[in-house]
Design a protein around this motif. Structure first.
Motif, PDB file in Angstrom:
ATOM      1  N   PHE A  70      67.156  32.821  35.602  1.00  0.00           N
ATOM      2  CA  PHE A  70      66.488  31.681  36.225  1.00  0.00           C
ATOM      3  C   PHE A  70      67.544  30.818  36.884  1.00  0.00           C
ATOM      4  CE2 PHE A  70      67.672  30.245  32.062  1.00  0.00           C
ATOM      5  CZ  PHE A  70      67.945  28.891  32.175  1.00  0.00           C
ATOM      6  N   ASP A  72      68.395  26.634  38.534  1.00  0.00           N
ATOM      7  CA  ASP A  72      67.997  25.278  38.856  1.00  0.00           C
ATOM      8  C   ASP A  72      68.483  25.004  40.275  1.00  0.00           C
ATOM      9  OD1 ASP A  72      70.722  24.620  38.635  1.00  0.00           O
ATOM     10  OD2 ASP A  72      70.491  23.519  36.767  1.00  0.00           O
ATOM     11  N   LYS A  73      68.633  23.770  40.655  1.00  0.00           N
ATOM     12  CA  LYS A  73      68.997  23.456  42.045  1.00  0.00           C
ATOM     13  C   LYS A  73      70.324  24.050  42.471  1.00  0.00           C
ATOM     14  CE  LYS A  73      66.305  19.285  42.101  1.00  0.00           C
ATOM     15  NZ  LYS A  73      66.296  17.861  41.937  1.00  0.00           N
ATOM     16  N   ASP A  88      56.218  29.372  25.537  1.00  0.00           N
ATOM     17  CA  ASP A  88      56.031  28.095  26.243  1.00  0.00           C
ATOM     18  C   ASP A  88      57.166  27.129  25.919  1.00  0.00           C
ATOM     19  OD1 ASP A  88      53.712  28.909  27.515  1.00  0.00           O
ATOM     20  OD2 ASP A  88      52.384  28.052  25.981  1.00  0.00           O
ATOM     21  N   ASP A  91      60.377  28.285  27.716  1.00  0.00           N
ATOM     22  CA  ASP A  91      60.382  27.946  29.138  1.00  0.00           C
ATOM     23  C   ASP A  91      60.608  26.448  29.359  1.00  0.00           C
ATOM     24  OD1 ASP A  91      60.059  30.600  29.816  1.00  0.00           O
ATOM     25  OD2 ASP A  91      57.878  30.454  30.045  1.00  0.00           O
ATOM     26  N   ASP A  92      59.999  25.598  28.527  1.00  0.00           N
ATOM     27  CA  ASP A  92      60.186  24.144  28.647  1.00  0.00           C
ATOM     28  C   ASP A  92      61.629  23.743  28.358  1.00  0.00           C
ATOM     29  OD1 ASP A  92      57.558  23.723  29.349  1.00  0.00           O
ATOM     30  OD2 ASP A  92      56.921  23.121  27.334  1.00  0.00           O
ATOM     31  N   LEU A  94      64.344  25.548  28.574  1.00  0.00           N
ATOM     32  CA  LEU A  94      65.278  26.056  29.581  1.00  0.00           C
ATOM     33  C   LEU A  94      65.181  25.304  30.906  1.00  0.00           C
ATOM     34  CD1 LEU A  94      65.048  29.866  28.803  1.00  0.00           C
ATOM     35  CD2 LEU A  94      66.873  28.268  28.163  1.00  0.00           C
ATOM     36  N   LYS A  95      64.071  24.628  31.149  1.00  0.00           N
ATOM     37  CA  LYS A  95      63.933  23.815  32.359  1.00  0.00           C
ATOM     38  C   LYS A  95      64.832  22.580  32.319  1.00  0.00           C
ATOM     39  CE  LYS A  95      59.197  25.071  33.407  1.00  0.00           C
ATOM     40  NZ  LYS A  95      57.796  24.631  33.291  1.00  0.00           N
ATOM     41  N   ASN A  96      65.254  22.188  31.126  1.00  0.00           N
ATOM     42  CA  ASN A  96      66.015  20.946  30.955  1.00  0.00           C
ATOM     43  C   ASN A  96      67.354  21.176  30.272  1.00  0.00           C
ATOM     44  OD1 ASN A  96      63.902  19.087  31.941  1.00  0.00           O
ATOM     45  ND2 ASN A  96      62.772  19.915  30.204  1.00  0.00           N
TER      46      ASN A  96
END
Length: 166
Positions: A70, A72-73, A88, A91-92, A94-96
């Protein structure tokens, strides 16, 4: 991208183009007696780089953990799931990702051909791989870090971050 699971052996990370040479248990991309799968199984570190054909691939060694790519920017990651209460939550979490994680192994360097990135079971040859849409990268040399990201009794991941060096 979905989580990729092996049938017990290590996973391979590479550009799609580099993976085209991979033979898995069916033979050697280097035209040697030892199969590509056997070479991958000889890696015991969290991650190490070997040659497939004339290109680099990374073996996700140690334990066979489900993994995903994955980004990020500005960063590209490989997350390896040691434990987590749910997909879930994984995934949450790893987004942060925080900027500073706990380094647990020496950096590796890998030449990546440009294009899509993939993770697949090292036992498979390229023709047997199911390929899902994944992030793409520019061709170049990448430094790969190995870090731990965990919260006791909630989740634990090995995180490999790719940083383009040239």
């Amino acid at each position: 991208m979905k989580w990729i699971i092996s049938n017990g052996g290590p996973l391979i990370f590479s550009s799609k183009k580099s993976a085209e040479h991979w033979k898995g248990t069916a033979g050697s991309s280097l035209k040697k007696k030892e199969t590509d799968y056997e070479r991958a199984c000889a890696i015991y570190d969290y991650i190490d780089v070997i040659v497939s054909g004339k290109d680099d691939v990374a073996v996700l060694g140690d334990e066979p953990m489900q993994s995903k790519i994955f980004k990020d920017k500005e960063r590209i990651f490989i997350a390896r799931w040691e434990y987590c209460k749910s997909e879930d939550l994984a995934d949450d979490v790893l987004k942060n990702l925080p900027k500073d994680l706990n380094i647990i192994s020496n950096d590796k360097f890998m030449r990546l051909l440009g294009g899509e990135l993939i993770i697949f079971d090292s036992a498979l040859s390229f023709s047997e791989i199911e390929i899902d849409p994944t992030p793409s990268v520019e061709e170049g040399i990448y430094r790969i870090t190995t870090e731990a990201y965990k919260l006791e009794k909630e989740y634990s991941f090995i995180i490999h971050m790719l940083i383009k060096t040239s």
